[in-house]
Enzyme design. Structure first.
Site, PDB file in Angstrom:
ATOM      1  N   GLN A 162     -68.636  -7.279 -56.511  1.00 34.20           N
ATOM      2  CA  GLN A 162     -69.842  -8.102 -56.311  1.00 34.20           C
ATOM      3  C   GLN A 162     -71.056  -7.389 -56.937  1.00 34.20           C
ATOM      4  O   GLN A 162     -70.885  -6.652 -57.890  1.00 34.20           O
ATOM      5  CB  GLN A 162     -70.079  -8.398 -54.813  1.00 34.20           C
ATOM      6  CG  GLN A 162     -69.032  -9.321 -54.190  1.00 34.20           C
ATOM      7  CD  GLN A 162     -67.754  -8.629 -53.783  1.00 34.20           C
ATOM      8  OE1 GLN A 162     -67.755  -7.616 -53.118  1.00 34.20           O
ATOM      9  NE2 GLN A 162     -66.616  -9.190 -54.183  1.00 34.20           N
ATOM     10  N   GLY A 172     -63.227 -10.807 -58.767  1.00 31.73           N
ATOM     11  CA  GLY A 172     -62.381 -11.178 -59.906  1.00 31.73           C
ATOM     12  C   GLY A 172     -62.846 -10.340 -61.072  1.00 31.73           C
ATOM     13  O   GLY A 172     -63.933 -10.561 -61.596  1.00 31.73           O
ATOM     14  N   HIS A 173     -62.070  -9.347 -61.438  1.00 29.61           N
ATOM     15  CA  HIS A 173     -62.480  -8.374 -62.456  1.00 29.61           C
ATOM     16  C   HIS A 173     -61.590  -8.522 -63.686  1.00 29.61           C
ATOM     17  O   HIS A 173     -60.394  -8.279 -63.624  1.00 29.61           O
ATOM     18  CB  HIS A 173     -62.372  -6.947 -61.886  1.00 29.61           C
ATOM     19  CG  HIS A 173     -63.364  -6.683 -60.790  1.00 29.61           C
ATOM     20  ND1 HIS A 173     -63.432  -5.498 -60.095  1.00 29.61           N
ATOM     21  CD2 HIS A 173     -64.361  -7.466 -60.291  1.00 29.61           C
ATOM     22  CE1 HIS A 173     -64.418  -5.564 -59.212  1.00 29.61           C
ATOM     23  NE2 HIS A 173     -64.987  -6.739 -59.307  1.00 29.61           N
ATOM     24  N   THR A 174     -62.199  -8.928 -64.790  1.00 31.78           N
ATOM     25  CA  THR A 174     -61.423  -9.276 -65.977  1.00 31.78           C
ATOM     26  C   THR A 174     -61.454  -8.193 -67.047  1.00 31.78           C
ATOM     27  O   THR A 174     -62.524  -7.668 -67.360  1.00 31.78           O
ATOM     28  CB  THR A 174     -62.016 -10.557 -66.624  1.00 31.78           C
ATOM     29  OG1 THR A 174     -62.350 -11.453 -65.578  1.00 31.78           O
ATOM     30  CG2 THR A 174     -61.042 -11.205 -67.596  1.00 31.78           C
ATOM     31  N   THR A 199     -62.354 -15.880 -59.993  1.00 31.67           N
ATOM     32  CA  THR A 199     -61.603 -16.029 -58.749  1.00 31.67           C
ATOM     33  C   THR A 199     -61.459 -17.494 -58.363  1.00 31.67           C
ATOM     34  O   THR A 199     -60.407 -17.922 -57.918  1.00 31.67           O
ATOM     35  CB  THR A 199     -62.321 -15.249 -57.612  1.00 31.67           C
ATOM     36  OG1 THR A 199     -62.328 -13.874 -57.988  1.00 31.67           O
ATOM     37  CG2 THR A 199     -61.606 -15.381 -56.280  1.00 31.67           C
ATOM     38  N   THR A 200     -62.514 -18.273 -58.565  1.00 32.79           N
ATOM     39  CA  THR A 200     -62.485 -19.656 -58.080  1.00 32.79           C
ATOM     40  C   THR A 200     -62.567 -20.686 -59.209  1.00 32.79           C
ATOM     41  O   THR A 200     -62.398 -21.878 -58.951  1.00 32.79           O
ATOM     42  CB  THR A 200     -63.678 -19.912 -57.125  1.00 32.79           C
ATOM     43  OG1 THR A 200     -64.879 -19.591 -57.833  1.00 32.79           O
ATOM     44  CG2 THR A 200     -63.577 -19.063 -55.878  1.00 32.79           C
ATOM     45  N   ASP A 202     -70.102 -10.398 -61.155  1.00 39.51           N
ATOM     46  CA  ASP A 202     -69.582 -10.818 -62.462  1.00 39.51           C
ATOM     47  C   ASP A 202     -70.382 -10.266 -63.637  1.00 39.51           C
ATOM     48  O   ASP A 202     -70.484 -10.904 -64.687  1.00 39.51           O
ATOM     49  CB  ASP A 202     -69.524 -12.361 -62.556  1.00 39.51           C
ATOM     50  CG  ASP A 202     -68.659 -12.956 -61.477  1.00 39.51           C
ATOM     51  OD1 ASP A 202     -67.694 -12.295 -61.057  1.00 39.51           O
ATOM     52  OD2 ASP A 202     -68.951 -14.095 -61.056  1.00 39.51           O
ATOM     53  N   LYS A 205     -68.315  -5.665 -64.695  1.00 40.03           N
ATOM     54  CA  LYS A 205     -68.071  -4.308 -64.186  1.00 40.03           C
ATOM     55  C   LYS A 205     -66.719  -3.782 -64.650  1.00 40.03           C
ATOM     56  O   LYS A 205     -66.583  -2.624 -65.027  1.00 40.03           O
ATOM     57  CB  LYS A 205     -68.095  -4.324 -62.639  1.00 40.03           C
ATOM     58  CG  LYS A 205     -69.424  -4.715 -62.049  1.00 40.03           C
ATOM     59  CD  LYS A 205     -69.355  -4.854 -60.544  1.00 40.03           C
ATOM     60  CE  LYS A 205     -68.595  -6.068 -60.066  1.00 40.03           C
ATOM     61  NZ  LYS A 205     -69.197  -7.356 -60.362  1.00 40.03           N
ATOM     62  N   ARG A 265     -70.470 -20.989 -63.380  1.00 46.42           N
ATOM     63  CA  ARG A 265     -71.523 -20.095 -62.877  1.00 46.42           C
ATOM     64  C   ARG A 265     -72.885 -20.639 -63.271  1.00 46.42           C
ATOM     65  O   ARG A 265     -73.047 -21.179 -64.372  1.00 46.42           O
ATOM     66  CB  ARG A 265     -71.334 -18.689 -63.462  1.00 46.42           C
ATOM     67  CG  ARG A 265     -70.045 -18.024 -63.009  1.00 46.42           C
ATOM     68  CD  ARG A 265     -69.855 -16.665 -63.679  1.00 46.42           C
ATOM     69  NE  ARG A 265     -68.619 -16.018 -63.292  1.00 46.42           N
ATOM     70  CZ  ARG A 265     -67.897 -15.225 -64.101  1.00 46.42           C
ATOM     71  NH1 ARG A 265     -68.288 -14.990 -65.332  1.00 46.42           N
ATOM     72  NH2 ARG A 265     -66.789 -14.679 -63.656  1.00 46.42           N
TER      73      ARG A 265
HETATM   74  P1  GDP Z   1     -66.828  -8.464 -63.077  1.00 45.86           P
HETATM   75  O1  GDP Z   1     -66.453  -9.215 -61.851  1.00 45.86           O
HETATM   76  O2  GDP Z   1     -68.177  -7.834 -62.990  1.00 45.86           O
HETATM   77  O3  GDP Z   1     -65.791  -7.444 -63.507  1.00 45.86           O
HETATM   78  O4  GDP Z   1     -66.937  -9.533 -64.248  1.00 45.86           O
HETATM   79  P2  GDP Z   1     -65.951 -10.776 -64.514  1.00 45.86           P
HETATM   80  O5  GDP Z   1     -64.673 -10.268 -65.033  1.00 45.86           O
HETATM   81  O6  GDP Z   1     -65.905 -11.680 -63.328  1.00 45.86           O
HETATM   82  O7  GDP Z   1     -66.775 -11.570 -65.598  1.00 45.86           O
HETATM   83  C1  GDP Z   1     -67.110 -11.014 -66.832  1.00 45.86           C
HETATM   84  C2  GDP Z   1     -66.547 -11.890 -67.946  1.00 45.86           C
HETATM   85  O8  GDP Z   1     -67.141 -11.531 -69.170  1.00 45.86           O
HETATM   86  C3  GDP Z   1     -65.060 -11.722 -68.162  1.00 45.86           C
HETATM   87  O9  GDP Z   1     -64.517 -12.941 -68.556  1.00 45.86           O
HETATM   88  C4  GDP Z   1     -64.976 -10.712 -69.307  1.00 45.86           C
HETATM   89  O10 GDP Z   1     -63.782 -10.814 -70.067  1.00 45.86           O
HETATM   90  C5  GDP Z   1     -66.164 -11.128 -70.115  1.00 45.86           C
HETATM   91  N1  GDP Z   1     -66.829 -10.053 -70.887  1.00 45.86           N
HETATM   92  C6  GDP Z   1     -66.994  -8.765 -70.550  1.00 45.86           C
HETATM   93  N2  GDP Z   1     -67.804  -8.137 -71.432  1.00 45.86           N
HETATM   94  C7  GDP Z   1     -68.140  -9.072 -72.349  1.00 45.86           C
HETATM   95  C8  GDP Z   1     -68.997  -9.062 -73.491  1.00 45.86           C
HETATM   96  O11 GDP Z   1     -69.630  -8.070 -73.832  1.00 45.86           O
HETATM   97  N3  GDP Z   1     -69.110 -10.234 -74.181  1.00 45.86           N
HETATM   98  C9  GDP Z   1     -68.454 -11.368 -73.813  1.00 45.86           C
HETATM   99  N4  GDP Z   1     -68.636 -12.458 -74.553  1.00 45.86           N
HETATM  100  N5  GDP Z   1     -67.662 -11.416 -72.718  1.00 45.86           N
HETATM  101  C10 GDP Z   1     -67.521 -10.296 -72.007  1.00 45.86           C
HETATM  102  P1  IMO Z   2     -67.053  -9.759 -58.530  1.00 43.78           P
HETATM  103  O1  IMO Z   2     -66.563  -8.459 -57.975  1.00 43.78           O
HETATM  104  C1  IMO Z   2     -69.617 -13.214 -58.031  1.00 43.78           C
HETATM  105  C2  IMO Z   2     -70.242 -14.637 -53.946  1.00 43.78           C
HETATM  106  C3  IMO Z   2     -69.708 -16.009 -53.572  1.00 43.78           C
HETATM  107  C4  IMO Z   2     -70.748 -16.431 -52.553  1.00 43.78           C
HETATM  108  C5  IMO Z   2     -71.043 -15.127 -51.815  1.00 43.78           C
HETATM  109  C6  IMO Z   2     -70.246 -14.939 -50.532  1.00 43.78           C
HETATM  110  O2  IMO Z   2     -66.080 -10.462 -59.391  1.00 43.78           O
HETATM  111  O3  IMO Z   2     -68.394  -9.585 -59.164  1.00 43.78           O
HETATM  112  P2  IMO Z   2     -67.703 -14.284 -50.057  1.00 43.78           P
HETATM  113  O4  IMO Z   2     -66.425 -14.977 -50.448  1.00 43.78           O
HETATM  114  O5  IMO Z   2     -67.814 -12.899 -50.578  1.00 43.78           O
HETATM  115  O6  IMO Z   2     -67.995 -14.385 -48.594  1.00 43.78           O
HETATM  116  O7  IMO Z   2     -68.857 -15.160 -50.779  1.00 43.78           O
HETATM  117  O8  IMO Z   2     -70.704 -14.082 -52.718  1.00 43.78           O
HETATM  118  N1  IMO Z   2     -69.249 -13.700 -54.506  1.00 43.78           N
HETATM  119  C7  IMO Z   2     -69.193 -13.355 -55.800  1.00 43.78           C
HETATM  120  N2  IMO Z   2     -69.904 -13.799 -56.846  1.00 43.78           N
HETATM  121  N3  IMO Z   2     -68.711 -12.251 -58.195  1.00 43.78           N
HETATM  122  C8  IMO Z   2     -68.014 -11.777 -57.138  1.00 43.78           C
HETATM  123  O9  IMO Z   2     -67.195 -10.708 -57.225  1.00 43.78           O
HETATM  124  C9  IMO Z   2     -68.198 -12.362 -55.887  1.00 43.78           C
HETATM  125  N4  IMO Z   2     -67.663 -12.175 -54.652  1.00 43.78           N
HETATM  126  C10 IMO Z   2     -68.318 -12.989 -53.819  1.00 43.78           C
HETATM  127  O10 IMO Z   2     -69.676 -16.857 -54.690  1.00 43.78           O
HETATM  128  O11 IMO Z   2     -71.924 -16.810 -53.203  1.00 43.78           O
HETATM  129 MG    MG Z   3     -66.005 -11.176 -61.286  1.00 44.05          MG
END
Ligand code: GDP
Ligand code: IMO
Ligand code: MG
Length: 418
Positions: A214, A40-42, A290-291, A13, A16, A295
């Site tokens: 991840q 979960g990629h936002t 995702t869930t 998270d 990316k 955090r």
């Molecule tokens: P990923 O799994 O690494 O792609 O990240 P996630 O999407 O799970 O979580 C990143 C969160 O931060 C998402 O809700 C994005 O919309 C948000 N986000 C991304 N870049 C920024 C930023 O620079 N500032 C803020 N406030 N939110 C951001």
């Molecule tokens: P993105 O790509 C954050 C964590 C779970 C748990 C551990 C194992 O959005 O960054 P799993 O279901 O993979 O067997 O769970 O890994 N986990 C993540 N935490 N971002 C993720 O993906 C994750 N995918 C799995 O919370 O601790």
């Molecule tokens: Mg994520």
């Protein structure tokens, strides 16, 4: 051909997807090489939120080719739904979205096994996403997994399912519905199937972007085992997971949040279980994509960061969510651990040592200004620039991208492109 990778360098998270989104414009293909719909990629674009779980984030650009390479595990029923959802939002998939025939399928059985193993009494749960990822990779390594292409050969599929169920001491007879559904879903996915190694190597002109899922601290070898995911989230996973030579990847971006977060269980030396942590969670909207789980939040951990930069060979850093740190009187950075009375700059290999690690901090002044509208590095408050300089100094790696908000435009580029 040239290839760039975007890797999460903490516990996932790190934003990316946002970085993939800003870099994808300069590339032809975006490829996922590991993980599954635990990701979960936002992306926020023009006020619209998109959350990708299996589909590469590059799909938002109408002209990019996107692919799931062999290292990804695919829940086929979930993928069909994800595609349908995105198609209903106007995104086109035909002739530009591909799946390697070797991907292992995440079956309902894997989700059940995941939930069961998390519920074993007397054992601390990993806190998985319960998407069946661990059991699917276990079966893959045990050579009883079901690959997507198996479902194109009915008799072979039946044999393989039989073997899989007996491997788990389960009765396979009567699973007619599963077989019917698998054959049907595979038929729907068939138009997307293409060998990804050939896709990658089909044109020497292509610029490829690898989208990590991840983060390195969740890597099956190098993460905080056993509180990890079951795939190779670090750089090595790119090569085994997609069929490309290490020599062809010429730039690896490490993505770090400006602070650290973790969902699920396991040690987290800089965790803030106080109002500062709550404030970061609220400002950063730190709830799982995702869930939906809150955090865990904490300060930037430079000991862990130096380690993940080392194992991945990070060339350049993208630092995200810097805007979240506005308004804190002081910002802390962990530069050393104290473990059993001894100071160390080494990230421990054993979970108990990491659990025992006390974070030793350097303190920097914070800044009060909101910075989410800034696009020029020089316009950042001096204290924010000071924080970035400090990180560059301690990690010895350039921070080339700074993200100050979720939208594509809320990005500060310090490298040559814009
Ligand atoms: P990923 O799994 O690494 O792609 O990240 P996630 O999407 O799970 O979580 C990143 C969160 O931060 C998402 O809700 C994005 O919309 C948000 N986000 C991304 N870049 C920024 C930023 O620079 N500032 C803020 N406030 N939110 C951001
Ligand atoms: P993105 O790509 C954050 C964590 C779970 C748990 C551990 C194992 O959005 O960054 P799993 O279901 O993979 O067997 O769970 O890994 N986990 C993540 N935490 N971002 C993720 O993906 C994750 N995918 C799995 O919370 O601790
Ligand atoms: Mg994520």
């Amino acid at each position: 051909m040239s290839a760039t990778a975007v890797l999460g360098c903490a516990w996932g998270d790190e934003a990316k997807a946002k970085i993939v989104d800003v870099l994808a414009r300069e590339h032809d293909m975006v490829i996922r090489f590991q993980g599954g719909n635990n990701a979960g990629h936002t992306i926020w674009l023009k006020g619209q939120k998109y959350v990708f779980h299996l589909v590469p984030a590059g799909i938002l650009y109408p002209d990019k080719i996107c692919a799931l390479a062999s290292g990804v595990v695919v829940d086929p029923f979930f993928l069909i739904e994800e595609i349908a959802n995105l198609e209903s939002m106007g995104i086109r998939f035909s002739n530009r979205f591909f799946i390697d025939p070797r991907v292992n399928l995440v079956l309902p059985l894997h989700r059940e096994l995941d939930a069961k193993s998390e519920a074993v009494t007397g054992r601390e749960a990993v806190g998985t996403t319960r998407k069946g990822i661990g059991p699917c990779y276990s079966d893959l390594v045990a050579r009883v997994g079901i690959r997507l292409e198996d479902a194109f050969h009915e008799n072979y599929l039946l044999r393989r399912l039989n073997d899989l169920y007996s491997h788990h001491n389960l009765e396979f007879t009567g699973q007619n519905e599963l077989v019917r559904d698998l054959l049907a879903v595979a038929k729907k996915l068939k138009p997307f199937v293409k060998q990804v190694p050939y896709l990658i190597h089909s044109s020497s002109q292509k610029k490829i972007l690898f989208e990590g899922a991840q983060g390195s601290l969740l890597d099956i070898y190098y993460g905080t085992y056993p509180f990890v995911t079951s795939s190779h989230t670090s750089a090595g996973g790119i090569f085994t997971g997609s069929g490309i030579s290490p020599f062809l990847v010429d730039h690896i971006w490490g993505v770090f949040k400006s602070y650290y977060t973790r969902v699920g269980n396991g040690p987290f030396p800089t965790e803030l279980r106080d109002r500062v942590g709550d404030r970061i969670r609220e400002r950063g909207r730190e709830y799982g994509s995702t869930t939906g789980r809150p955090r865990r939040c904490g300060w930037f951990d430079a000991v862990a960061a130096r380690y993940t930069c080392m194992i991945n060979g990070i060339n350049e850093i993208a630092l995200t969510l810097l805007d979240v740190l506005s308004g804190f009187p002081r910002i802390m950075i962990c530069t050393k651990y104290k473990i059993n009375g001894k100071l160390t700059e080494e990230f421990p290999s054993h979970v108990n040592d990491l659990q025992a690690a006390e974070a030793i901090y350097e303190e920097l002044a914070g800044w009060q200004e909101e910075i989410s509208g800034i696009t020029d590095y020089q316009d950042l408050p001096g204290a924010a620039r000071n924080y970035i300089n400090f990180l560059e100094e301690t990690l010895q790696i350039k921070i080339g991208i700074i993200s100050v908000g979720p939208d594509r435009v809320q990005t500060i580029f310090r490298t040559g492109f814009k």
